[in-house]
Design a protein around this motif. Structure first.
Motif, PDB file in Angstrom:
ATOM      1  N   THR A  22     -13.664 -10.802 -20.684  1.00 32.71           N
ATOM      2  CA  THR A  22     -14.081 -12.027 -19.983  1.00 32.71           C
ATOM      3  C   THR A  22     -14.895 -11.670 -18.745  1.00 32.71           C
ATOM      4  O   THR A  22     -15.900 -12.323 -18.430  1.00 32.71           O
TER       5      THR A  22
ATOM      6  N   GLU B 277     -18.317 -10.991 -19.869  1.00 30.02           N
ATOM      7  CA  GLU B 277     -19.067 -12.214 -20.185  1.00 30.02           C
ATOM      8  C   GLU B 277     -19.698 -12.785 -18.921  1.00 30.02           C
ATOM      9  O   GLU B 277     -20.876 -13.183 -18.918  1.00 30.02           O
TER      10      GLU B 277
ATOM     11  N   LYS C 282     -13.432 -21.866 -18.822  1.00 32.48           N
ATOM     12  CA  LYS C 282     -12.855 -20.551 -19.121  1.00 32.48           C
ATOM     13  C   LYS C 282     -13.003 -19.618 -17.923  1.00 32.48           C
ATOM     14  O   LYS C 282     -12.043 -18.925 -17.541  1.00 32.48           O
ATOM     15  N   PHE C 283     -14.173 -19.617 -17.313  1.00 31.56           N
ATOM     16  CA  PHE C 283     -14.425 -18.708 -16.186  1.00 31.56           C
ATOM     17  C   PHE C 283     -13.670 -19.146 -14.932  1.00 31.56           C
ATOM     18  O   PHE C 283     -13.218 -18.310 -14.147  1.00 31.56           O
TER      19      PHE C 283
ATOM     20  N   PHE D 195     -10.284 -17.791 -15.382  1.00 31.90           N
ATOM     21  CA  PHE D 195     -10.293 -16.348 -15.158  1.00 31.90           C
ATOM     22  C   PHE D 195     -10.257 -16.032 -13.664  1.00 31.90           C
ATOM     23  O   PHE D 195      -9.472 -15.182 -13.221  1.00 31.90           O
TER      24      PHE D 195
END
Length: 294
Positions: free
Chosen positions: A199, A202, A237-238, A241
């Motif tokens: 991640t 990404e 999603k980020f 994270f």
């Protein structure tokens, strides 16, 4: 034309009236009339309304950024992290995914570099050959432990077979993952460890889209293709994270700091106990007398 001039004078008179404290009610009445006479879409285009909106947004972003890092324990970089968070939020509201990732990566990079330079670099040579993954399941203890033979060393976990003399950003991040995110407690295998790392990669690949003219590798292009068209999902999603990473760093760094302070305090107390009486002749005399009476 004459009517227009008269209306301008009327507006000026109203403006003067609005400056009087006792006429605050007049503002509400005027806004009510304007709202009834004009569609919201048209009112939203007015520069005053837009300025008010931007002011409100800025206030909210400032509040959010400070709250997000409120309990962050590393004072040296805290202010910069807050500023980068604010930039990140502005980019999200503009739906600029690439710059959003750039601002997020800057926060992760700032934390990573600080921890690496201050806490990892000095102990690396002493730690790098130790087994890093508790991959053997001890049935008696009912938990995973360091294997007696073989196993993955810390150097292997961090560098993945690449040049061990070059501390690129991704290698520093993996080192921080081990020492601070996992608190040196990677169990079973490196699957979850690598999932977090992927991640991070990404975000890193999207951050690199701000550097024009670079040609991505096949692996990098595959990552970019996966994200393209799904930016709305990856925003969340980020965010998750970043929150998880910062939360784990807060926990481990605070624990480490308290442990260090506790050790220092106990060492000082022990020293004081061993020397009690030596700095005070009367106490020393009393201590010797008590020994004779024993």
């Amino acid at each position: 034309m004459k009517d227009k001039e008269k209306l301008k004078k009327l507006v000026q008179i109203i403006g003067d009236l609005l400056k009087e404290e006792e006429n605050e009610w007049l503002t509400d009445e005027i806004l009510k009339v304007i709202g009834e006479a004009n569609p919201v879409e048209e009112m939203a285009k007015h520069s005053l309304i837009q300025n008010i909106h931007e002011y409100c947004v800025e206030q909210k972003i400032d509040k959010q950024s400070k709250e997000f890092y409120d309990s962050f324990p590393i004072a040296e970089i805290k202010d910069q992290l807050i500023l980068d968070y604010k930039k990140m939020e502005h980019e999200r509201r503009r739906d600029d995914f690439e710059n959003f990732c750039l601002c997020m990566y800057q926060q992760i990079e700032n934390i990573t570099n600080f921890l690496f330079e201050k806490n990892i670099k000095s102990v690396w040579n002493a730690e790098k050959h130790k087994i890093a993954v508790k991959s053997f399941f001890d049935r008696t203890k009912r938990k995973y432990v360091i294997p007696n033979t073989g196993g993955t060393s810390l150097e292997q976990l961090v560098f993945q077979g690449t040049d061990t003399s070059k501390w690129f950003a991704n290698r520093k991040f993996r080192a921080v993952l081990f020492f601070f995110y996992y608190k040196k407690n990677v169990t079973r295998d490196d699957y979850e460890f690598n999932s977090i790392y992927f991640t991070h990669q990404e975000i890193y690949q999207m951050r690199n889209q701000n550097h024009r003219g670079s040609n991505p590798t096949t692996y990098q292009q595959k990552t970019l293709d996966k994200i393209k068209g799904n930016e709305s999902r990856f925003f969340f999603k980020f965010y998750g994270f970043l929150q998880d990473f910062v939360n784990q760093i807060e926990s481990s760094y605070s624990t480490k700091s308290k442990s260090g302070n506790k050790n220092k305090k106990s060492g000082k107390t022990k020293s004081q106990i061993n020397t009690i009486g030596a700095s005070n002749p009367e106490l020393e005399k009393l201590k010797q007398q008590m020994k004779k009476n024993e």
